[in-house]
Design a protein around this motif. Sequence first.
Motif, PDB file in Angstrom:
ATOM      1  N   PHE A  83      14.751  -5.807  25.234  1.00 32.05           N
ATOM      2  CA  PHE A  83      15.843  -5.507  24.594  1.00 32.05           C
ATOM      3  C   PHE A  83      15.616  -4.460  23.495  1.00 32.05           C
ATOM      4  O   PHE A  83      14.443  -4.456  22.709  1.00 32.05           O
ATOM      5  CB  PHE A  83      16.541  -6.520  23.961  1.00 32.05           C
ATOM      6  CG  PHE A  83      17.067  -7.420  24.891  1.00 32.05           C
ATOM      7  CD1 PHE A  83      18.194  -7.230  25.717  1.00 32.05           C
ATOM      8  CD2 PHE A  83      16.297  -8.843  25.184  1.00 32.05           C
ATOM      9  CE1 PHE A  83      18.432  -8.339  26.684  1.00 32.05           C
ATOM     10  CE2 PHE A  83      16.724  -9.752  25.911  1.00 32.05           C
ATOM     11  CZ  PHE A  83      17.690  -9.383  26.961  1.00 32.05           C
ATOM     12  N   PRO A  84      16.730  -3.659  22.961  1.00 35.30           N
ATOM     13  CA  PRO A  84      17.770  -3.319  23.693  1.00 35.30           C
ATOM     14  C   PRO A  84      17.685  -2.822  25.086  1.00 35.30           C
ATOM     15  O   PRO A  84      16.717  -2.275  25.272  1.00 35.30           O
ATOM     16  CB  PRO A  84      18.527  -2.372  22.561  1.00 35.30           C
ATOM     17  CG  PRO A  84      17.555  -1.613  22.053  1.00 35.30           C
ATOM     18  CD  PRO A  84      16.465  -2.601  21.825  1.00 35.30           C
ATOM     19  N   VAL A  85      18.838  -2.856  25.796  1.00 36.30           N
ATOM     20  CA  VAL A  85      18.910  -2.304  27.152  1.00 36.30           C
ATOM     21  C   VAL A  85      19.612  -0.799  27.064  1.00 36.30           C
ATOM     22  O   VAL A  85      20.465  -0.426  26.319  1.00 36.30           O
ATOM     23  CB  VAL A  85      19.773  -3.015  28.176  1.00 36.30           C
ATOM     24  CG1 VAL A  85      19.761  -2.576  29.535  1.00 36.30           C
ATOM     25  CG2 VAL A  85      19.188  -4.609  28.030  1.00 36.30           C
ATOM     26  N   HIS A  86      18.513   0.196  27.619  1.00 30.92           N
ATOM     27  CA  HIS A  86      18.835   1.610  27.510  1.00 30.92           C
ATOM     28  C   HIS A  86      19.220   1.914  28.640  1.00 30.92           C
ATOM     29  O   HIS A  86      19.435   1.249  29.769  1.00 30.92           O
ATOM     30  CB  HIS A  86      17.874   2.454  26.950  1.00 30.92           C
ATOM     31  CG  HIS A  86      17.294   2.028  25.777  1.00 30.92           C
ATOM     32  ND1 HIS A  86      17.895   2.262  24.610  1.00 30.92           N
ATOM     33  CD2 HIS A  86      16.139   1.213  25.385  1.00 30.92           C
ATOM     34  CE1 HIS A  86      17.044   1.924  23.579  1.00 30.92           C
ATOM     35  NE2 HIS A  86      16.034   1.363  23.949  1.00 30.92           N
ATOM     36  N   ASP A  87      20.140   3.134  28.933  1.00 29.37           N
ATOM     37  CA  ASP A  87      20.502   4.190  30.083  1.00 29.37           C
ATOM     38  C   ASP A  87      19.432   3.972  31.173  1.00 29.37           C
ATOM     39  O   ASP A  87      19.470   3.892  32.295  1.00 29.37           O
ATOM     40  CB  ASP A  87      21.185   5.147  29.884  1.00 29.37           C
ATOM     41  CG  ASP A  87      22.588   5.073  29.121  1.00 29.37           C
ATOM     42  OD1 ASP A  87      22.981   3.962  29.033  1.00 29.37           O
ATOM     43  OD2 ASP A  87      22.876   6.091  28.583  1.00 29.37           O
ATOM     44  N   PHE A  88      18.130   4.108  30.409  1.00 28.78           N
ATOM     45  CA  PHE A  88      17.079   4.202  31.465  1.00 28.78           C
ATOM     46  C   PHE A  88      16.265   2.945  31.695  1.00 28.78           C
ATOM     47  O   PHE A  88      15.505   2.829  32.565  1.00 28.78           O
ATOM     48  CB  PHE A  88      16.030   5.437  30.629  1.00 28.78           C
ATOM     49  CG  PHE A  88      15.695   4.841  29.502  1.00 28.78           C
ATOM     50  CD1 PHE A  88      14.546   4.025  29.465  1.00 28.78           C
ATOM     51  CD2 PHE A  88      15.967   5.504  28.112  1.00 28.78           C
ATOM     52  CE1 PHE A  88      14.109   3.511  27.984  1.00 28.78           C
ATOM     53  CE2 PHE A  88      15.790   5.122  27.015  1.00 28.78           C
ATOM     54  CZ  PHE A  88      14.662   4.057  27.101  1.00 28.78           C
ATOM     55  N   SER A  89      16.965   2.008  31.180  1.00 29.29           N
ATOM     56  CA  SER A  89      16.222   0.643  31.775  1.00 29.29           C
ATOM     57  C   SER A  89      16.595   0.034  32.991  1.00 29.29           C
ATOM     58  O   SER A  89      17.604   0.765  33.398  1.00 29.29           O
ATOM     59  CB  SER A  89      16.699  -0.236  30.526  1.00 29.29           C
ATOM     60  OG  SER A  89      16.406  -0.306  29.416  1.00 29.29           O
ATOM     61  N   VAL A  90      15.616  -0.412  33.649  1.00 31.23           N
ATOM     62  CA  VAL A  90      15.657  -0.878  35.104  1.00 31.23           C
ATOM     63  C   VAL A  90      15.818  -2.307  35.159  1.00 31.23           C
ATOM     64  O   VAL A  90      15.107  -3.078  34.755  1.00 31.23           O
ATOM     65  CB  VAL A  90      14.607  -0.288  35.871  1.00 31.23           C
ATOM     66  CG1 VAL A  90      14.673  -0.878  37.362  1.00 31.23           C
ATOM     67  CG2 VAL A  90      14.451   1.086  35.794  1.00 31.23           C
TER      68      VAL A  90
END
Length: 347
Positions: A182-189
């Motif tokens: 965390f945090p969860v980003h747009d590019f996180s899978v």
Amino acid sequence: MATSSKSTSLRKAQVSVSCYFCKGQDIEWKCVDCNIPMCNSCKDTVHQGLQSAQDHDVVSIQDISQSSPGFLDVESVVISSVFNSYTTTLPAVNTLLCSDDDLLYLVYNGQTSDKRQFVKGKLLKSSIKILQTLKRNICDIAIDKDGEVKTVVDSSPMTLLAIHVSNENEIIVGLREPGPPFPVHDFSVRQVTIFGSDYKRRATLELDKKGNKLFSYALCIRTDSKNVVYVIDNFGNTNSGRIVAVDRNGRLKFTYDGHNDLGTFQPAGITITPSDNIVVAEWTYDALHVINSKGDLLGLQFIFKDLGIDPYSLCFDTEGYLLIGSGKGGSESHGKIHVVKMIDSLT
């Protein structure tokens, strides 16, 4: 130690949820105002004789719903009987599974990796026979039909979060990218991936039809008889989360964020009933939530308040008993496993 030994011992050890007044008979009624369960006899001879209870609302446990408008049509009794409670060798039972031969698999997720433990055991009449103990950094466990321990999927470079084996012997895993969760980003899978019994990838669940992430952190995974995937989705350090229901094509069926009249929802454990209802153990209020396959809330019981059970993990055994893994109490040093029976209308 025959496979049938658990059936005999559990029934001999039956301890029903008893009447508040006489402590001896099974409950049939509950006073909504007093929050007191009682037997049929004490309802007539004791409770009705109390001056303070003359105008109280007393209802059958089969028909109970909370008097608050937000709880109408929701059962407030989920557990009808507590058959036995077993003390484990772990501080808490964070994960709990029961195999077809009635062996138990327990995991304690300590704060540090050196504190984490795995235990394999079997329930006897009054204790748990420990068959195996491992001190290992285990994130989750699942049981396949072969009952063997083997390496079948290499998740690298992704980080493995959760694992589940479906009724069709498919392996379903929760995955995320390397690095901080965390945090969860747009590019996180953030994925839930389904592998066949041949260990070949069959499907990856990641985005809904609008391109939004289905999951933040797949903490626990279960499936029903129709192969719908149910995921405890964790939001971060607060342990708040939700239940996400997704079909095999990645179509979002529903999300469940807890009851509207309550605060933070912290789901910890999940299991599926024979009729495909979903039972969720929730930390914040030490409660059991029962929802149907459409995401509607059917039952909600605050089981620590009613029964002294703080639920961490859930599973059903081969006889239909619900097993609840819990943490250690205030004066206790080890967690417990409670063997209970749910009311028939919710199973």
